[in-house]
Design a protein around this motif. Structure first.
Motif, PDB file in Angstrom:
ATOM      1  N   PRO A   3     -24.240  31.925 -43.573  1.00  0.00           N
ATOM      2  CA  PRO A   3     -22.672  32.419 -43.693  1.00  0.00           C
ATOM      3  C   PRO A   3     -21.849  31.560 -42.889  1.00  0.00           C
ATOM      4  CG  PRO A   3     -24.194  34.238 -43.397  1.00  0.00           C
ATOM      5  CD  PRO A   3     -24.973  32.763 -43.449  1.00  0.00           C
ATOM      6  N   GLU A   4     -21.886  31.176 -41.945  1.00  0.00           N
ATOM      7  CA  GLU A   4     -21.149  30.109 -41.316  1.00  0.00           C
ATOM      8  C   GLU A   4     -20.966  28.755 -42.192  1.00  0.00           C
ATOM      9  OE1 GLU A   4     -18.272  29.237 -38.505  1.00  0.00           O
ATOM     10  OE2 GLU A   4     -19.338  31.155 -38.815  1.00  0.00           O
ATOM     11  N   ALA A   5     -21.705  28.449 -43.022  1.00  0.00           N
ATOM     12  CA  ALA A   5     -21.453  27.117 -43.871  1.00  0.00           C
ATOM     13  C   ALA A   5     -20.554  27.552 -44.962  1.00  0.00           C
ATOM     14  CB  ALA A   5     -22.957  26.569 -44.470  1.00  0.00           C
ATOM     15  N   VAL A   6     -20.598  28.810 -45.299  1.00  0.00           N
ATOM     16  CA  VAL A   6     -19.586  29.203 -46.304  1.00  0.00           C
ATOM     17  C   VAL A   6     -18.391  29.346 -45.871  1.00  0.00           C
ATOM     18  CG1 VAL A   6     -18.937  31.003 -47.900  1.00  0.00           C
ATOM     19  CG2 VAL A   6     -21.546  30.225 -47.814  1.00  0.00           C
ATOM     20  N   ALA A   7     -18.261  29.943 -44.607  1.00  0.00           N
ATOM     21  CA  ALA A   7     -17.013  30.092 -44.008  1.00  0.00           C
ATOM     22  C   ALA A   7     -16.419  28.644 -43.706  1.00  0.00           C
ATOM     23  CB  ALA A   7     -17.143  30.787 -42.525  1.00  0.00           C
ATOM     24  N   ASN A   8     -17.029  27.780 -43.253  1.00  0.00           N
ATOM     25  CA  ASN A   8     -16.544  26.556 -42.845  1.00  0.00           C
ATOM     26  C   ASN A   8     -15.929  25.704 -44.289  1.00  0.00           C
ATOM     27  OD1 ASN A   8     -16.974  26.354 -40.388  1.00  0.00           O
ATOM     28  ND2 ASN A   8     -18.809  25.392 -40.518  1.00  0.00           N
ATOM     29  N   LEU A   9     -16.601  25.992 -45.223  1.00  0.00           N
ATOM     30  CA  LEU A   9     -16.103  25.314 -46.562  1.00  0.00           C
ATOM     31  C   LEU A   9     -14.748  26.025 -46.856  1.00  0.00           C
ATOM     32  CD1 LEU A   9     -19.280  25.471 -48.953  1.00  0.00           C
ATOM     33  CD2 LEU A   9     -17.933  23.236 -48.224  1.00  0.00           C
ATOM     34  N   ILE A  10     -14.741  27.305 -46.794  1.00  0.00           N
ATOM     35  CA  ILE A  10     -13.400  27.990 -46.826  1.00  0.00           C
ATOM     36  C   ILE A  10     -12.390  27.519 -46.006  1.00  0.00           C
ATOM     37  CG2 ILE A  10     -12.416  30.438 -46.981  1.00  0.00           C
ATOM     38  CD1 ILE A  10     -15.043  31.291 -48.000  1.00  0.00           C
ATOM     39  N   PHE A  37      -1.795  32.998 -49.197  1.00  0.00           N
ATOM     40  CA  PHE A  37      -1.836  34.254 -50.144  1.00  0.00           C
ATOM     41  C   PHE A  37      -0.505  35.075 -50.178  1.00  0.00           C
ATOM     42  CE2 PHE A  37      -6.473  34.618 -48.375  1.00  0.00           C
ATOM     43  CZ  PHE A  37      -6.627  33.696 -49.367  1.00  0.00           C
ATOM     44  N   ASP A  38       0.586  34.663 -49.410  1.00  0.00           N
ATOM     45  CA  ASP A  38       1.624  35.366 -49.487  1.00  0.00           C
ATOM     46  C   ASP A  38       2.636  35.225 -50.844  1.00  0.00           C
ATOM     47  OD1 ASP A  38       3.619  37.021 -48.384  1.00  0.00           O
ATOM     48  OD2 ASP A  38       4.852  35.270 -47.814  1.00  0.00           O
ATOM     49  N   GLY A  39       2.626  36.227 -51.637  1.00  0.00           N
ATOM     50  CA  GLY A  39       3.220  36.329 -52.817  1.00  0.00           C
ATOM     51  C   GLY A  39       2.500  36.060 -54.033  1.00  0.00           C
ATOM     52  N   LEU A  40       0.734  36.001 -53.829  1.00  0.00           N
ATOM     53  CA  LEU A  40       0.240  35.560 -54.967  1.00  0.00           C
ATOM     54  C   LEU A  40      -0.427  37.010 -55.385  1.00  0.00           C
ATOM     55  CD1 LEU A  40      -1.899  32.631 -53.856  1.00  0.00           C
ATOM     56  CD2 LEU A  40       0.050  32.661 -55.109  1.00  0.00           C
ATOM     57  N   THR A  41      -0.741  37.043 -56.824  1.00  0.00           N
ATOM     58  CA  THR A  41      -1.588  38.230 -57.455  1.00  0.00           C
ATOM     59  C   THR A  41      -2.979  38.057 -56.554  1.00  0.00           C
ATOM     60  OG1 THR A  41      -2.419  37.152 -59.078  1.00  0.00           O
ATOM     61  CG2 THR A  41      -0.151  38.089 -59.596  1.00  0.00           C
ATOM     62  N   PRO A  42      -3.592  39.068 -56.715  1.00  0.00           N
ATOM     63  CA  PRO A  42      -5.054  39.247 -56.363  1.00  0.00           C
ATOM     64  C   PRO A  42      -5.790  38.110 -57.114  1.00  0.00           C
ATOM     65  CG  PRO A  42      -4.180  41.539 -56.531  1.00  0.00           C
ATOM     66  CD  PRO A  42      -3.130  40.620 -57.215  1.00  0.00           C
ATOM     67  N   ILE A  43      -5.825  38.057 -58.315  1.00  0.00           N
ATOM     68  CA  ILE A  43      -6.477  37.029 -59.205  1.00  0.00           C
ATOM     69  C   ILE A  43      -6.275  35.487 -58.411  1.00  0.00           C
ATOM     70  CG2 ILE A  43      -6.859  35.870 -61.286  1.00  0.00           C
ATOM     71  CD1 ILE A  43      -8.041  38.609 -61.235  1.00  0.00           C
ATOM     72  N   LYS A  44      -5.027  35.463 -58.218  1.00  0.00           N
ATOM     73  CA  LYS A  44      -4.414  34.030 -57.548  1.00  0.00           C
ATOM     74  C   LYS A  44      -5.271  33.826 -56.197  1.00  0.00           C
ATOM     75  CE  LYS A  44      -0.737  33.103 -60.744  1.00  0.00           C
ATOM     76  NZ  LYS A  44       0.479  32.769 -60.521  1.00  0.00           N
ATOM     77  N   LYS A  45      -5.116  34.858 -55.625  1.00  0.00           N
ATOM     78  CA  LYS A  45      -5.953  34.822 -54.349  1.00  0.00           C
ATOM     79  C   LYS A  45      -7.551  34.443 -54.377  1.00  0.00           C
ATOM     80  CE  LYS A  45      -2.763  38.215 -51.972  1.00  0.00           C
ATOM     81  NZ  LYS A  45      -2.785  39.555 -51.548  1.00  0.00           N
ATOM     82  N   GLN A  46      -8.009  35.212 -55.266  1.00  0.00           N
ATOM     83  CA  GLN A  46      -9.466  35.141 -55.546  1.00  0.00           C
ATOM     84  C   GLN A  46      -9.809  33.769 -55.847  1.00  0.00           C
ATOM     85  OE1 GLN A  46     -12.152  37.638 -55.646  1.00  0.00           O
ATOM     86  NE2 GLN A  46     -10.750  38.857 -54.637  1.00  0.00           N
ATOM     87  N   THR A  52     -12.512  26.736 -53.084  1.00  0.00           N
ATOM     88  CA  THR A  52     -13.129  26.043 -51.976  1.00  0.00           C
ATOM     89  C   THR A  52     -14.503  25.929 -52.041  1.00  0.00           C
ATOM     90  OG1 THR A  52     -13.527  27.893 -50.547  1.00  0.00           O
ATOM     91  CG2 THR A  52     -11.249  26.876 -50.406  1.00  0.00           C
ATOM     92  N   VAL A  53     -15.291  26.709 -52.652  1.00  0.00           N
ATOM     93  CA  VAL A  53     -16.812  26.607 -52.873  1.00  0.00           C
ATOM     94  C   VAL A  53     -17.110  26.454 -54.297  1.00  0.00           C
ATOM     95  CG1 VAL A  53     -17.126  28.287 -51.055  1.00  0.00           C
ATOM     96  CG2 VAL A  53     -16.825  29.225 -53.343  1.00  0.00           C
ATOM     97  N   LYS A  54     -16.415  25.884 -55.106  1.00  0.00           N
ATOM     98  CA  LYS A  54     -16.762  25.557 -56.731  1.00  0.00           C
ATOM     99  C   LYS A  54     -18.024  24.647 -56.836  1.00  0.00           C
ATOM    100  CE  LYS A  54     -13.457  25.609 -59.489  1.00  0.00           C
ATOM    101  NZ  LYS A  54     -12.212  25.180 -60.316  1.00  0.00           N
ATOM    102  N   PRO A  55     -18.136  23.732 -55.921  1.00  0.00           N
ATOM    103  CA  PRO A  55     -19.183  22.848 -56.104  1.00  0.00           C
ATOM    104  C   PRO A  55     -20.619  23.400 -55.869  1.00  0.00           C
ATOM    105  CG  PRO A  55     -17.320  21.560 -54.954  1.00  0.00           C
ATOM    106  CD  PRO A  55     -17.021  23.018 -55.076  1.00  0.00           C
ATOM    107  N   GLN A  56     -20.496  24.054 -54.679  1.00  0.00           N
ATOM    108  CA  GLN A  56     -21.816  25.041 -54.152  1.00  0.00           C
ATOM    109  C   GLN A  56     -22.000  25.900 -55.381  1.00  0.00           C
ATOM    110  OE1 GLN A  56     -19.181  24.165 -52.321  1.00  0.00           O
ATOM    111  NE2 GLN A  56     -19.993  22.657 -51.125  1.00  0.00           N
ATOM    112  N   ILE A  57     -21.289  26.598 -55.909  1.00  0.00           N
ATOM    113  CA  ILE A  57     -21.464  27.836 -56.874  1.00  0.00           C
ATOM    114  C   ILE A  57     -21.899  26.907 -58.365  1.00  0.00           C
ATOM    115  CG2 ILE A  57     -20.423  29.325 -58.693  1.00  0.00           C
ATOM    116  CD1 ILE A  57     -18.651  30.313 -56.401  1.00  0.00           C
ATOM    117  N   ALA A  58     -21.263  25.916 -58.497  1.00  0.00           N
ATOM    118  CA  ALA A  58     -21.774  24.947 -59.629  1.00  0.00           C
ATOM    119  C   ALA A  58     -23.240  24.565 -59.680  1.00  0.00           C
ATOM    120  CB  ALA A  58     -20.988  23.739 -60.052  1.00  0.00           C
TER     121      ALA A  58
END
Length: 77
Positions: A3-10, A37-46, A52-58
């Motif tokens: 979990p901490e590694a994921v948090a550090n990537l974010i 996140f100020d002013g962004l839609t929920p999808i844009k926030k996501q 931030t974790v795209k390479p790890q998901i890929a």
């Protein structure tokens, strides 16, 4: 991944964000509080967080990430 590694990537991708990640090594839940996140839609926030974790998901290193993205005002209630 831990979990901490994921948090550090974010945190690296969203400087100044408050990040809490819980999980079991395959499935994680992140609570992210950021001014970005100020002013962004929920999808844009996501998307901001997922980027931030795209390479790890890929690569399959990170299998699932549930995200709760809040502005500081939303987090304060």
């Amino acid at each position: 991944m831990e979990p901490e590694a994921v948090a550090n990537l974010i945190r690296a991708g969203l400087p100044g964000a408050e990040v809490t990640v819980t999980g079991d090594g395959a499935h994680f839940e992140a609570v992210v509080v950021s001014d970005a996140f100020d002013g962004l839609t929920p999808i844009k926030k996501q998307r901001l967080v997922m980027d931030t974790v795209k390479p790890q998901i890929a690569s399959g290193e990170l299998h699932a990430l549930s995200i709760k993205a809040l502005t500081p005002a939303q987090a304060a209630g």
